[in-house]
Design an enzyme around this catalytic site. Structure first.
Site, PDB file in Angstrom:
ATOM      1  N   GLU A 153      39.668  34.186 -40.766  1.00 59.72           N
ATOM      2  CA  GLU A 153      40.556  35.313 -41.082  1.00 59.72           C
ATOM      3  C   GLU A 153      40.693  35.469 -42.593  1.00 59.72           C
ATOM      4  O   GLU A 153      40.729  36.582 -43.119  1.00 59.72           O
ATOM      5  CB  GLU A 153      41.970  35.087 -40.521  1.00 59.72           C
ATOM      6  CG  GLU A 153      42.074  34.861 -39.036  1.00 59.72           C
ATOM      7  CD  GLU A 153      41.979  33.382 -38.667  1.00 59.72           C
ATOM      8  OE1 GLU A 153      41.087  32.683 -39.193  1.00 59.72           O
ATOM      9  OE2 GLU A 153      42.792  32.939 -37.841  1.00 59.72           O
ATOM     10  N   ALA A 186       9.156   5.699 -19.522  1.00 61.03           N
ATOM     11  CA  ALA A 186       8.314   4.778 -20.299  1.00 61.03           C
ATOM     12  C   ALA A 186       7.242   4.240 -19.358  1.00 61.03           C
ATOM     13  O   ALA A 186       7.374   4.316 -18.126  1.00 61.03           O
ATOM     14  CB  ALA A 186       9.143   3.625 -20.875  1.00 61.03           C
ATOM     15  N   ASP A 230      12.839   0.457 -28.335  1.00 55.80           N
ATOM     16  CA  ASP A 230      12.152   1.542 -29.069  1.00 55.80           C
ATOM     17  C   ASP A 230      12.392   1.508 -30.572  1.00 55.80           C
ATOM     18  O   ASP A 230      11.704   2.219 -31.305  1.00 55.80           O
ATOM     19  CB  ASP A 230      12.627   2.913 -28.549  1.00 55.80           C
ATOM     20  CG  ASP A 230      12.263   3.130 -27.093  1.00 55.80           C
ATOM     21  OD1 ASP A 230      11.528   2.288 -26.546  1.00 55.80           O
ATOM     22  OD2 ASP A 230      12.720   4.125 -26.506  1.00 55.80           O
TER      23      ASP A 230
END
Ligand code: NAP
Length: 345
Positions: free
Chosen positions: A56, A165, A203
């Site tokens: 605003e 995987a 990983d």
């Protein structure tokens, strides 16, 4: 009731609000349009960053004196409290605005009451214009404030037969480059990414947001590792050059409660299958994003580990979107416990 021009301006305000996506947390995204007394557009704005001016205020600044006697159309009820920036209601009153039209009531206890403050100052106030559209853009923030925990998107990439995987643990690049680029964009829109220690150990992911040139971007989500096993000192997640990492040994509800305290609104749960199963069982997955690669393995871990014994115990999903992303298929779905009226978005 809003005029047709005001409704049109609200559509524009919703569009403007979306410009702030991924940049305003822990604040909502908000867009605003100022109309002069003849209903011409004289100002536009959106909230671009927490701590920065509210929508605003930006729109009023552009309108200047032309706002006097006009209307302000804004996607969220104006705040009446003074936080890092001044109360928007004060700015609207000072600008001499005659009408304020908003889409969504502010669910935030502290900030709520803006409509009342404006009415007390003699400003006409209309709420509930284009609410659904405005809520859809602000869905993550509204969920966090209303439910009291972050919105959780569980994302995984699997082969067409649901393997994440191979048996030897190789899992990099299951999905194609376009899917992976999209995941980086997704990360850039949330406040935190979560993985279990199993994934962190298997990983060694960095979980940072990187651009097309593989360079880490400015804004990085908090990286959260859940579990008790320690990571080796050389783990990429322990390298905090570009992003912070938080390790939590808590159940899914505890993890989300801790993140909520940190004002985290949206999280991307990136697995693995065991931790995702725990979140799902706890009813703490709000959206599922599957990237399905045109590969078959027939062996290796499945996308999800649960203790489900019979079909009726499965989680029913409602599909919201299916798309091709490069050579992959992306499915976006939500648990069907979420009422379908919300699902339409
Ligand atoms: N393709 C993909 O999208 C994708 C994504 C992620 C992972 N993966 C693959 O998934 C495999 C790893 O799977 P994972 O299941 O071992 O990893 P995981 O789900 O990331 O981690 C499991 C661990 O999470 C911790 N944990 C914390 N809260 C838990 C809770 N409430 N219930 C159960 N566990 C909780 C436990 O750690 P502690 O034992 O330390 O307490 C548990 O051993 C890897 O092969 C990885 O490549 C694939």
């Amino acid at each position: 009731v809003a005029t047709a021009i005001e409704a049109h301006a609200m559509r524009r305000a919703v569009e403007l609000s979306a410009e702030g996506l991924g940049r305003t947390s822990p604040n909502p995204v908000v867009g605003a349009v100022v109309l002069d007394r003849d209903q011409n557009v004289v100002g536009e704005g959106f909230h671009a960053a927490a701590g920065g001016p509210h929508a605003e205020v930006v729109a009023l600044a552009e309108a200047g004196e032309r706002a006097r006697g006009g209307s302000v159309v804004v996607t969220l009820e104006p705040c009446s409290h003074t936080g890092r920036t001044g109360a928007c209601t004060d700015a609207l009153i000072a600008a001499g605005v005659a009408r304020v039209i908003f889409a969504v009531e502010d669910p935030n206890g502290v900030a709520a009451g803006g409509a009342q403050a404006l009415r007390s100052a003699g400003v006409q106030v209309e709420g509930g214009i284009l609410t659904r559209e405005a809520e859809a853009v602000n869905e993550i923030w509204l969920h966090a404030i209303r439910v009291g925990r972050p919105f959780v998107v569980w994302k995984y990439a699997s082969t067409l037969d649901g393997r994440v995987a191979a048996p030897d643990g190789t899992s990099r690049w299951i999905s194609g480059p376009q899917s992976r680029a999209e995941v980086h964009r997704l990360r850039s829109l949330v406040d935190a990414v979560i993985v279990g220690t199993g994934t962190a150990l298997a990983d060694d992911p960095a979980l940072t947001v990187r651009d097309e040139d593989d360079v880490p971007t400015q804004r990085q989500p908090l990286r959260v590792v859940v579990g008790s096993r320690p990571l080796p000192p050389h783990a990429k997640l322990l390298d905090t050059t570009h992003a912070d990492t938080l390790t939590l040994d808590l159940d899914p509800a505890g993890v989300l409660a801790a993140l909520h305290k940190l004002e985290i609104r949206g999280v991307l749960l990136e697995g693995g299958p065991t931790l995702a199963g725990a979140f799902l069982r706890a009813g703490l997955v709000d959206e599922v994003r599957s990237y399905l690669a045109p590969t078959l393995l027939g062996a290796g871990p499945a996308a999800l580990v649960t203790d489900v014994g019979t079909l009726a115990e499965g989680t029913r999903l409602v599909i919201r979107d299916i798309a091709r992303v490069g050579g992959d298929i992306r499915v976006i779905a939500r648990p069907s416990r979420i009422p379908s009226s919300d699902v339409e978005g």
